[in-house]
Design an enzyme around this catalytic site. Structure first.
Site, PDB file in Angstrom:
ATOM      1  N   ARG A  86       1.752  62.965 -27.390  1.00  0.00           N
ATOM      2  CA  ARG A  86       3.029  62.255 -27.273  1.00  0.00           C
ATOM      3  C   ARG A  86       3.564  61.901 -28.657  1.00  0.00           C
ATOM      4  NH1 ARG A  86       1.581  55.900 -25.674  1.00  0.00           N
ATOM      5  NH2 ARG A  86       0.242  55.567 -27.478  1.00  0.00           N
TER       6      ARG A  86
ATOM      7  N   THR B 238      18.794  19.544 -50.719  1.00  0.00           N
ATOM      8  CA  THR B 238      18.535  20.982 -50.562  1.00  0.00           C
ATOM      9  C   THR B 238      19.194  21.742 -51.712  1.00  0.00           C
ATOM     10  OG1 THR B 238      20.427  21.474 -49.130  1.00  0.00           O
ATOM     11  CG2 THR B 238      18.411  20.708 -48.051  1.00  0.00           C
TER      12      THR B 238
ATOM     13  N   LYS C 296      16.125  24.446 -48.280  1.00  0.00           N
ATOM     14  CA  LYS C 296      17.220  25.419 -48.391  1.00  0.00           C
ATOM     15  C   LYS C 296      16.716  26.783 -47.937  1.00  0.00           C
ATOM     16  CE  LYS C 296      21.081  24.797 -50.469  1.00  0.00           C
ATOM     17  NZ  LYS C 296      22.065  23.883 -49.869  1.00  0.00           N
TER      18      LYS C 296
HETATM   19  O1  URC Z   1      -0.680  52.907 -26.927  1.00  0.00           O
HETATM   20  C1  URC Z   1      -0.287  52.417 -25.855  1.00  0.00           C
HETATM   21  N1  URC Z   1      -0.813  51.230 -25.449  1.00  0.00           N
HETATM   22  C2  URC Z   1      -0.431  50.643 -24.267  1.00  0.00           C
HETATM   23  O2  URC Z   1      -0.931  49.542 -23.896  1.00  0.00           O
HETATM   24  C3  URC Z   1       0.549  51.300 -23.502  1.00  0.00           C
HETATM   25  N2  URC Z   1       1.152  51.019 -22.291  1.00  0.00           N
HETATM   26  C4  URC Z   1       2.030  52.016 -22.056  1.00  0.00           C
HETATM   27  O3  URC Z   1       2.792  52.057 -21.047  1.00  0.00           O
HETATM   28  N3  URC Z   1       2.001  52.947 -23.051  1.00  0.00           N
HETATM   29  C5  URC Z   1       1.083  52.529 -23.963  1.00  0.00           C
HETATM   30  N4  URC Z   1       0.671  53.059 -25.127  1.00  0.00           N
END
Ligand code: URC
Length: 299
Positions: A177, A58, A11
């Site tokens: 980033r 079940t 289930k």
């Molecule tokens: O931390 C990352 N790893 C990757 O393998 C990867 N590839 C990518 O395009 N950006 C990132 N960032």
């Protein structure tokens, strides 16, 4: 002409809620789970000969889940999964393995006027705690615990540069980033001999440690890549929980693209001036790994 190669049945999506009412303090504690039970054993004839005599219905599996939930604690879910598995293989001589998956949903206690409320809760995120347990007659109990759907983001402290470049590469290097991912982290426990061994383990504190390590490392690591950061998380969880044999992560890289707004009155929104971004739903990177302990060399 044909043969049954593998079979299991049970289930899925058994929804379960249990409340513990402390009569003295009036404090209630609630747990909500979604349970899946799947049984393996001498059940071949139910598929090949329409022989239902070997079928533990079940519905019976669902009723059993409710009854055992009444008779046992259901938290930690690892304990309850092992209790269910133990019941199925011990109650039915022809059932030799039980797979139990439990998803535990969040009910976080409300704080009202700065005081924790005794019986009111809220869903603070879609994050779930998952347990996958397999109890095999004559072998033991394997358990994998998981965190899933924990969405995180850091607005700086992440870079990605120095990666392989060739004629297919367009991605610019990034020294600063946004990093965002939905954490899926799993840790596999050493094989347990029996239910008694399982009951001795503090699975809740391991879950807290794994979650804290994941968040602290995500926040504090000066990330060179998702790969490098997730390896650090695995390494620390292995160090913090000695009974864990392997740690795995699957992290989607949820991209946030810079937007060039210079076409409008020369607005600066690139590089160090970027403040408005376009979150991307797809495609996304997907980075996975499993980390185990180094086998000790024999001196
Ligand atoms: O931390 C990352 N790893 C990757 O393998 C990867 N590839 C990518 O395009 N950006 C990132 N960032």
């Amino acid at each position: 002409m044909s043969q049954l190669s593998y079979a299991r049945y049970g289930k899925d999506n058994i929804r379960l809620y249990k409340v513990d009412k402390n009569e003295k303090t009036g404090v209630h504690t609630v747990v909500e789970q979604t349970v899946c039970t799947l049984l393996e054993g001498d059940i071949e004839t139910s598929y090949t000969k329409a022989d239902n005599s070997v079928v533990v219905a079940t519905d019976t599996q669902k009723q059993t889940t409710y009854i055992l939930a009444k008779q046992n604690p259901i938290d930690p879910p690892e304990h309850f999964a092992a209790v269910l598995g133990d019941h199925f293989i011990k109650t039915y001589p022809h059932i030799h393995a039980a797979h139990v998956k439990i998803i535990q949903h969040r009910w976080t206690r409300m704080a009202i006027d700065g005081k924790l409320h005794p019986h009111s809760f809220y869903r603070d995120s879609n994050e779930i705690r998952v347990v996958e347990a397999v109890t095999r007659e004559g072998e033991g109990i394997t358990i994998r615990s998981k965190i899933e759907k924990l969405l995180v983001l850091k607005s700086t402290g992440s870079a990605f540069h120095g990666f392989h470049r060739d004629e297919y590469t367009q991605l610019p290097e990034a020294w600063d980033r946004i990093l965002s991912t939905e954490i899926e982290a799993g840790w596999k426990w050493k094989m347990f001999k029996d239910l008694t061994e399982v009951k001795k383990v503090d699975f809740n504190s391991a879950w807290v440690k794994a979650r804290d390590i994941t968040m602290k490392t995500f926040a504090e690591d000066d990330s060179a890549s998702v790969q490098a950061t997730m390896y650090k998380m695995c390494d620390q969880i292995l160090a913090a929980v000695p009974l864990v044999e392997a740690v795995d992560y699957a992290l989607p890289n949820k991209h946030y693209f810079e937007i060039d707004l210079s076409w409008h009155k020369g607005i600066k929104n690139k590089g160090k001036d970027a403040t408005v971004f376009a979150p991307q739903s797809d495609p996304n990177g997907l980075i996975q790994c499993t980390v185990t302990r180094k086998s000790k060399s024999k001196l």
